[in-house]
Design a protein around this motif. Structure first.
Motif, PDB file in Angstrom:
ATOM      1  N   MET A   1      35.235 -12.463   6.646  1.00  0.00           N
ATOM      2  CA  MET A   1      34.636 -13.843   6.878  1.00  0.00           C
ATOM      3  C   MET A   1      35.162 -14.512   8.231  1.00  0.00           C
ATOM      4  SD  MET A   1      31.810 -14.236   4.988  1.00  0.00           S
ATOM      5  CE  MET A   1      31.525 -14.954   3.396  1.00  0.00           C
ATOM      6  N   MET A   2      34.389 -14.949   9.231  1.00  0.00           N
ATOM      7  CA  MET A   2      34.641 -15.434  10.434  1.00  0.00           C
ATOM      8  C   MET A   2      33.689 -16.514  10.918  1.00  0.00           C
ATOM      9  SD  MET A   2      35.294 -13.479  13.783  1.00  0.00           S
ATOM     10  CE  MET A   2      35.975 -14.084  15.291  1.00  0.00           C
ATOM     11  N   ARG A   3      34.080 -17.528  11.384  1.00  0.00           N
ATOM     12  CA  ARG A   3      33.657 -18.686  11.982  1.00  0.00           C
ATOM     13  C   ARG A   3      32.474 -18.244  13.135  1.00  0.00           C
ATOM     14  NH1 ARG A   3      35.631 -24.423  12.231  1.00  0.00           N
ATOM     15  NH2 ARG A   3      34.360 -24.376  14.209  1.00  0.00           N
ATOM     16  N   LEU A   4      31.243 -18.815  13.198  1.00  0.00           N
ATOM     17  CA  LEU A   4      30.424 -18.341  14.088  1.00  0.00           C
ATOM     18  C   LEU A   4      30.639 -18.500  15.563  1.00  0.00           C
ATOM     19  CD1 LEU A   4      27.419 -17.356  14.716  1.00  0.00           C
ATOM     20  CD2 LEU A   4      26.549 -19.650  14.021  1.00  0.00           C
ATOM     21  N   ASP A   5      31.192 -19.773  15.865  1.00  0.00           N
ATOM     22  CA  ASP A   5      31.605 -20.033  17.165  1.00  0.00           C
ATOM     23  C   ASP A   5      32.622 -19.272  17.716  1.00  0.00           C
ATOM     24  OD1 ASP A   5      33.200 -21.229  15.469  1.00  0.00           O
ATOM     25  OD2 ASP A   5      33.671 -22.901  16.638  1.00  0.00           O
ATOM     26  N   LYS A   6      33.484 -18.754  16.935  1.00  0.00           N
ATOM     27  CA  LYS A   6      34.662 -17.677  17.196  1.00  0.00           C
ATOM     28  C   LYS A   6      34.031 -16.335  17.525  1.00  0.00           C
ATOM     29  CE  LYS A   6      38.883 -19.676  15.107  1.00  0.00           C
ATOM     30  NZ  LYS A   6      40.157 -19.130  14.161  1.00  0.00           N
ATOM     31  N   TRP A   7      33.171 -15.966  16.737  1.00  0.00           N
ATOM     32  CA  TRP A   7      32.632 -14.528  16.908  1.00  0.00           C
ATOM     33  C   TRP A   7      31.860 -14.729  18.195  1.00  0.00           C
ATOM     34  CZ3 TRP A   7      27.690 -12.315  17.364  1.00  0.00           C
ATOM     35  CH2 TRP A   7      27.692 -10.794  17.503  1.00  0.00           C
ATOM     36  N   LEU A   8      31.072 -15.891  18.626  1.00  0.00           N
ATOM     37  CA  LEU A   8      30.219 -15.684  19.658  1.00  0.00           C
ATOM     38  C   LEU A   8      30.953 -15.847  21.004  1.00  0.00           C
ATOM     39  CD1 LEU A   8      27.428 -18.277  18.700  1.00  0.00           C
ATOM     40  CD2 LEU A   8      27.060 -15.824  19.027  1.00  0.00           C
ATOM     41  N   TRP A   9      32.061 -16.260  20.844  1.00  0.00           N
ATOM     42  CA  TRP A   9      33.079 -16.416  22.000  1.00  0.00           C
ATOM     43  C   TRP A   9      33.805 -14.997  22.112  1.00  0.00           C
ATOM     44  CZ3 TRP A   9      38.623 -16.056  21.029  1.00  0.00           C
ATOM     45  CH2 TRP A   9      39.340 -16.196  22.098  1.00  0.00           C
ATOM     46  N   ALA A  10      34.260 -14.369  20.888  1.00  0.00           N
ATOM     47  CA  ALA A  10      34.747 -13.061  21.028  1.00  0.00           C
ATOM     48  C   ALA A  10      33.926 -11.707  21.515  1.00  0.00           C
ATOM     49  CB  ALA A  10      35.294 -12.860  19.619  1.00  0.00           C
ATOM     50  N   ALA A  11      32.539 -11.967  21.141  1.00  0.00           N
ATOM     51  CA  ALA A  11      31.635 -11.129  21.662  1.00  0.00           C
ATOM     52  C   ALA A  11      31.080 -11.497  22.829  1.00  0.00           C
ATOM     53  CB  ALA A  11      30.354 -11.203  20.703  1.00  0.00           C
ATOM     54  N   ARG A  12      31.657 -12.347  23.780  1.00  0.00           N
ATOM     55  CA  ARG A  12      31.318 -12.633  25.014  1.00  0.00           C
ATOM     56  C   ARG A  12      30.029 -13.184  25.293  1.00  0.00           C
ATOM     57  NH1 ARG A  12      34.672 -11.332  29.245  1.00  0.00           N
ATOM     58  NH2 ARG A  12      36.648 -10.833  28.593  1.00  0.00           N
ATOM     59  N   PHE A  13      29.442 -14.075  24.216  1.00  0.00           N
ATOM     60  CA  PHE A  13      28.006 -14.450  24.703  1.00  0.00           C
ATOM     61  C   PHE A  13      28.291 -15.668  25.446  1.00  0.00           C
ATOM     62  CE2 PHE A  13      26.807 -11.698  21.149  1.00  0.00           C
ATOM     63  CZ  PHE A  13      25.954 -11.001  21.470  1.00  0.00           C
ATOM     64  N   TYR A  14      29.534 -16.339  25.158  1.00  0.00           N
ATOM     65  CA  TYR A  14      29.607 -17.636  26.026  1.00  0.00           C
ATOM     66  C   TYR A  14      31.416 -17.606  26.407  1.00  0.00           C
ATOM     67  CZ  TYR A  14      25.478 -19.120  23.454  1.00  0.00           C
ATOM     68  OH  TYR A  14      24.362 -19.223  22.931  1.00  0.00           O
ATOM     69  N   LYS A  15      31.254 -18.213  27.397  1.00  0.00           N
ATOM     70  CA  LYS A  15      32.514 -18.077  28.144  1.00  0.00           C
ATOM     71  C   LYS A  15      33.897 -18.782  27.053  1.00  0.00           C
ATOM     72  CE  LYS A  15      32.409 -17.579  32.896  1.00  0.00           C
ATOM     73  NZ  LYS A  15      32.457 -18.012  34.246  1.00  0.00           N
ATOM     74  N   THR A  16      33.499 -19.869  26.704  1.00  0.00           N
ATOM     75  CA  THR A  16      34.508 -20.620  25.955  1.00  0.00           C
ATOM     76  C   THR A  16      33.666 -20.954  24.386  1.00  0.00           C
ATOM     77  OG1 THR A  16      33.628 -23.022  26.411  1.00  0.00           O
ATOM     78  CG2 THR A  16      35.313 -22.052  27.865  1.00  0.00           C
ATOM     79  N   ARG A  17      34.740 -21.382  23.571  1.00  0.00           N
ATOM     80  CA  ARG A  17      34.307 -21.645  22.128  1.00  0.00           C
ATOM     81  C   ARG A  17      33.570 -22.921  22.431  1.00  0.00           C
ATOM     82  NH1 ARG A  17      38.622 -21.694  17.971  1.00  0.00           N
ATOM     83  NH2 ARG A  17      37.021 -22.770  16.474  1.00  0.00           N
ATOM     84  N   THR A  18      34.076 -23.915  23.185  1.00  0.00           N
ATOM     85  CA  THR A  18      33.360 -25.229  23.317  1.00  0.00           C
ATOM     86  C   THR A  18      31.921 -25.024  23.602  1.00  0.00           C
ATOM     87  OG1 THR A  18      35.261 -26.089  23.906  1.00  0.00           O
ATOM     88  CG2 THR A  18      33.200 -27.445  24.455  1.00  0.00           C
ATOM     89  N   LEU A  19      31.451 -24.116  24.688  1.00  0.00           N
ATOM     90  CA  LEU A  19      30.127 -23.926  24.893  1.00  0.00           C
ATOM     91  C   LEU A  19      29.277 -23.168  23.825  1.00  0.00           C
ATOM     92  CD1 LEU A  19      30.631 -22.289  28.612  1.00  0.00           C
ATOM     93  CD2 LEU A  19      29.446 -24.564  27.897  1.00  0.00           C
ATOM     94  N   ALA A  20      29.985 -22.423  23.010  1.00  0.00           N
ATOM     95  CA  ALA A  20      29.369 -21.765  21.716  1.00  0.00           C
ATOM     96  C   ALA A  20      28.864 -22.805  20.796  1.00  0.00           C
ATOM     97  CB  ALA A  20      30.386 -20.670  21.360  1.00  0.00           C
ATOM     98  N   THR A  21      30.086 -23.596  20.569  1.00  0.00           N
ATOM     99  CA  THR A  21      29.808 -24.782  19.686  1.00  0.00           C
ATOM    100  C   THR A  21      28.603 -25.811  19.901  1.00  0.00           C
ATOM    101  OG1 THR A  21      32.081 -24.890  19.026  1.00  0.00           O
ATOM    102  CG2 THR A  21      30.657 -26.778  18.436  1.00  0.00           C
ATOM    103  N   ASP A  22      28.576 -25.892  21.473  1.00  0.00           N
ATOM    104  CA  ASP A  22      27.289 -26.858  21.892  1.00  0.00           C
ATOM    105  C   ASP A  22      26.055 -26.211  21.968  1.00  0.00           C
ATOM    106  OD1 ASP A  22      29.421 -28.619  22.468  1.00  0.00           O
ATOM    107  OD2 ASP A  22      29.515 -28.199  24.715  1.00  0.00           O
ATOM    108  N   GLU A  23      25.978 -24.958  21.949  1.00  0.00           N
ATOM    109  CA  GLU A  23      24.799 -24.387  22.039  1.00  0.00           C
ATOM    110  C   GLU A  23      24.351 -24.238  20.494  1.00  0.00           C
ATOM    111  OE1 GLU A  23      22.567 -23.137  24.562  1.00  0.00           O
ATOM    112  OE2 GLU A  23      24.083 -24.358  25.710  1.00  0.00           O
ATOM    113  N   ILE A  24      25.248 -23.948  19.526  1.00  0.00           N
ATOM    114  CA  ILE A  24      24.985 -24.077  18.127  1.00  0.00           C
ATOM    115  C   ILE A  24      24.379 -25.429  17.653  1.00  0.00           C
ATOM    116  CG2 ILE A  24      25.788 -23.622  15.776  1.00  0.00           C
ATOM    117  CD1 ILE A  24      27.889 -21.530  16.968  1.00  0.00           C
TER     118      ILE A  24
END
Length: 136
Positions: A1-24
């Protein structure tokens, strides 16, 4: 199990976790067709749909990674669905065929170079005037 924002950042959909969190938080990311929160736990096999600009991408999670790696490694973490690929290609084709709206602008405010060329060519010599009034 893993947090969604961390995975989106690790998979390079967003440059930062903050951007991923904002989009979510804006509701642009869904997991298994449900609204998601940044701390939502995800696992391999989950389907993630995200909107990036005008395109909605749908991917199936293949693996989880706690660190952000190179792009080829990040692409191993997910598989894009065939419908998503078709939609992305169709959108790219439409963008390619449509004209850029700014290219149709012929007149407008002159650039610095245009102004210099107009001054050299003659016409009204604004350099000799101390006022913009019509009086000589």
């Amino acid at each position: 199990m893993m947090r969604l924002d961390k995975w989106l950042w690790a998979a390079r959909f967003y440059k930062t976790r903050t951007l991923a969190t904002d989009e979510i938080a804006k509701g642009r990311v869904r997991v298994n067709s449900l609204e998601a929160k940044p701390a939502r736990d995800i696992k391999a096999g989950d389907t993630v749909a995200m909107r990036q600009g005008p395109v909605t991408r749908t991917v199936v999670i293949r693996a989880l990674s706690l660190q952000r790696g190179a792009a080829p490694v990040a692409q191993q973490l997910y598989e894009e669905t065939p419908e998503s690929l078709r939609l992305r290609e169709a959108t790219a084709e439409l963008r390619r065929l449509n004209n850029e709206p700014a290219a149709s602008i012929e007149h407008g405010r002159p650039t610095k170079r245009d102004r210099r060329n107009m001054d050299k060519a003659g016409g009204k010599n604004w350099g000799d005037r101390w006022s913009a009034s019509v009086d000589p």
